[in-house]
Design an enzyme around this catalytic site. Structure first.
Site, PDB file in Angstrom:
ATOM      1  N   ASP A  13      66.230 135.470 -20.755  1.00 30.29           N
ATOM      2  CA  ASP A  13      67.135 136.037 -19.745  1.00 30.29           C
ATOM      3  C   ASP A  13      66.589 137.294 -19.075  1.00 30.29           C
ATOM      4  O   ASP A  13      67.337 138.174 -18.665  1.00 30.29           O
ATOM      5  CB  ASP A  13      68.524 136.345 -20.360  1.00 30.29           C
ATOM      6  CG  ASP A  13      69.148 135.118 -20.984  1.00 30.29           C
ATOM      7  OD1 ASP A  13      68.925 134.010 -20.466  1.00 30.29           O
ATOM      8  OD2 ASP A  13      69.858 135.259 -22.004  1.00 30.29           O
ATOM      9  N   LYS A  16      63.520 135.432 -15.238  1.00 29.21           N
ATOM     10  CA  LYS A  16      62.395 134.538 -14.896  1.00 29.21           C
ATOM     11  C   LYS A  16      62.724 133.672 -13.685  1.00 29.21           C
ATOM     12  O   LYS A  16      61.867 133.426 -12.848  1.00 29.21           O
ATOM     13  CB  LYS A  16      62.060 133.618 -16.090  1.00 29.21           C
ATOM     14  CG  LYS A  16      61.618 134.381 -17.324  1.00 29.21           C
ATOM     15  CD  LYS A  16      61.446 133.456 -18.511  1.00 29.21           C
ATOM     16  CE  LYS A  16      62.713 132.828 -19.005  1.00 29.21           C
ATOM     17  NZ  LYS A  16      63.715 133.731 -19.593  1.00 29.21           N
ATOM     18  N   GLY A  40      68.858 128.970 -18.989  1.00 23.67           N
ATOM     19  CA  GLY A  40      69.776 129.145 -17.858  1.00 23.67           C
ATOM     20  C   GLY A  40      69.136 130.145 -16.925  1.00 23.67           C
ATOM     21  O   GLY A  40      69.017 131.318 -17.269  1.00 23.67           O
ATOM     22  N   HIS A  41      68.661 129.677 -15.784  1.00 20.19           N
ATOM     23  CA  HIS A  41      67.932 130.538 -14.848  1.00 20.19           C
ATOM     24  C   HIS A  41      68.749 130.711 -13.570  1.00 20.19           C
ATOM     25  O   HIS A  41      69.085 129.736 -12.909  1.00 20.19           O
ATOM     26  CB  HIS A  41      66.563 129.923 -14.519  1.00 20.19           C
ATOM     27  CG  HIS A  41      65.650 129.863 -15.707  1.00 20.19           C
ATOM     28  ND1 HIS A  41      64.369 129.389 -15.653  1.00 20.19           N
ATOM     29  CD2 HIS A  41      65.848 130.238 -17.012  1.00 20.19           C
ATOM     30  CE1 HIS A  41      63.817 129.472 -16.861  1.00 20.19           C
ATOM     31  NE2 HIS A  41      64.696 129.973 -17.698  1.00 20.19           N
ATOM     32  N   GLN A 223      63.098 130.587 -22.066  1.00 18.56           N
ATOM     33  CA  GLN A 223      63.235 131.445 -23.255  1.00 18.56           C
ATOM     34  C   GLN A 223      62.312 132.671 -23.134  1.00 18.56           C
ATOM     35  O   GLN A 223      62.075 133.112 -22.026  1.00 18.56           O
ATOM     36  CB  GLN A 223      62.929 130.659 -24.549  1.00 18.56           C
ATOM     37  CG  GLN A 223      63.984 129.621 -24.923  1.00 18.56           C
ATOM     38  CD  GLN A 223      63.934 128.344 -24.100  1.00 18.56           C
ATOM     39  OE1 GLN A 223      62.906 127.711 -24.012  1.00 18.56           O
ATOM     40  NE2 GLN A 223      65.036 127.975 -23.502  1.00 18.56           N
TER      41      GLN A 223
END
Ligand code: GDP
Ligand code: IMO
Ligand code: MG
Length: 423
Positions: A13, A16, A40-41, A223
């Site tokens: 988080d 990225k 989750g991006h 990650q």
């Protein structure tokens, strides 16, 4: 040629998605090399917000190829949901490619993830519950089902029956759960398989051809370094190699094809899930960072634990990823704080430890040794020139660069695509 890896330097988080999206403008292909929909991006383009879990952030540019490499684990249902969500918003999937050798998350993987967390009780990892660990376990145990297997019903049935011979014993005898039937899984997965079929290809070949043709490839990490199965805070990690080394095995590209490794790092630190966190702030300063930084998980909605920047962690990330530069994100979140702390080492009993210890379990705690810096009040979200930053912000950034030995070439001052200083 300039192929770059964008890798998380902390516990995930770090931003990225935002950095990949920003840099993707100059890339031809954007590639995910590991993890699954545990990621989750967030990407913000103008007024629009996209939350991507499996599909590379490059999908938002119509002319870029978006590739899921063989190191990714794919939940067909989640994948199709994400694809349809993008299509509904007018995003074309014409340039999406999925590796034949990526492993598939099956319903029993999701069940086992939840059951095992429940069994662990207080010592649970705090996984995302997406079946990631059990899927990678099957991969290494050589009973996994791969994307190519989905495309041939006879082969799928045979492999699934074999996998269930094992998993149903586990479900019934260890976890007291209901067994599963191959036929029912095949029936449930059929519509997803048909949706995915046209996108499946030999992505190693595709990538190496693109590279030969001088196309630019960006690898989008999921990650972060400290969630790496080998270099993270084991066992409180994910089950893959998010570090730069994972790019080669996760895509079928050789190490000599990669030029730069950008480590994305927040100007402070967060973590979701359980595990050690020496600079964690369980006080109002931590609350402040969580509120101001909107630190809630994109995938699970869980509040993220917040703390001060940890230099031993960043030095570890520089080393294990071979970082050439960092992208420092969310520095705007620090605006308004009187004092900002940076952990430069740990005190371990009488000893001062400057390198991140690979093994944190110890009767004697690792206590952060802090440097204190003055904050700034000015809004920095519209600044695009390093020299225009408040003096104290410049000092903070320069000190980080000095401590980790590589430059912060990108400084992100807000979530938007254009909100960054590029040096
Ligand atoms: P990822 O998993 O590394 O892609 O990061 P996430 O999307 O899970 O979390 C990063 C969050 O910070 C997202 O909500 C981003 O929109 C946001 N973000 C990224 N960069 C910045 C920044 O420089 N400033 C602020 N305020 N928010 C940012
Ligand atoms: P992005 O790509 C933050 C964490 C989980 C848990 C541990 C293991 O958005 O940075 P898993 O479901 O992978 O078995 O969970 O890893 N985790 C993440 N934390 N960001 C992520 O992805 C994460 N992916 C997994 O919270 O602690
Ligand atoms: Mg995330």
């Amino acid at each position: 040629m300039s192929n770059k890896i964008v890798v998380g330097a902390q516990w995930g988080d770090e931003g990225k998605g935002k950095i990949t999206d920003m840099l993707a403008e100059t890339a031809d292909l954007v590639v995910r090399y590991g993890g699954g929909n545990n990621a989750g991006h967030t990407v913000i383009v103008g007024e629009e917000k996209f939350e991507l879990h499996l599909i590379p952030s490059g999908i938002l540019y119509e002319d870029k190829k978006s590739v899921l490499g063989g190191g990714v684990v794919i939940d067909p249902e989640a994948m199709v949901e994400e694809m349809e969500g993008l299509e509904e918003r007018g995003i074309s999937l014409a340039n999406l490619y999925i590796s034949e050798t990526a492993h598939v998350i099956m319903p029993y993987h999701r069940m086992l993830d939840a059951l095992e967390e429940e069994r662990k009780g207080d010592s649970k990892i705090g996984t995302t519950g997406k079946g990631i660990g059990p899927c990678y376990t099957d991969k290494t145990a050589r009973r996994g089902i791969r994307i190519a297997d989905l495309l041939d019903e006879g082969r799928l049935r045979a492999k699934l029956e074999k996998a269930l011979d094992y998993h149903n014993v586990l479900l019934e005898k260890v976890y007291n759960a209901e067994p599963l039937k191959a036929e029912e899984i095949i029936k449930a997965y059929q519509p997803y398989i048909e949706k995915l079929r046209p996108y499946v290809t030999n992505t190693s070949l595709l990538l190496n051809e693109a590279h030969k043709n001088n196309q630019k490839i960006f690898f989008e990490g999921a990650q972060g370094t400290l969630l790496d199965i080998d270099y993270g805070t084991y066992p409180f990690v994910t089950s893959s190699n998010p570090t730069a080394g994972g790019v080669c095995t996760g895509t079928g590209m050789g190490p000599t094809t990669i030029d730069d490794v950008i480590g994305v790092t927040k100007a402070y630190l967060t973590r979701v899930g359980a595990g050690p966190f020496p600079t964690e702030l369980e006080n109002e300063q931590g609350e402040y960072l969580r509120d101001k930084g909107h630190e809630f998980g994109v995938t699970t909605g869980r509040p993220r634990r917040c703390g001060w920047l940890d230099i031993p962690i960043l030095k570890h990330a520089v080393r294990v990823n071979g970082l050439t530069e960092i992208a420092l994100t969310k520095i705007d979140v620090l605006t308004g704080l009187d004092e900002i702390k940076v952990c430069t080492a740990y005190k371990h009993g009488e000893e001062i430890v400057e390198e991140f210890p690979p093994y944190l379990e110890s009767e004697i705690p690792y206590e952060p040794v802090y440097e204190n810096w003055h904050g700034w009040e000015e809004d920095i979200t519209e600044i695009r020139d390093f020299e225009k930053l408040p003096e104290n912000a410049k000092k903070y950034i320069k000190r980080i660069e000095e401590l980790i030995g590589i430059p912060a070439k990108i400084i992100s001052v807000g979530p938007g695509r254009k909100q960054a200083i590029i040096r």
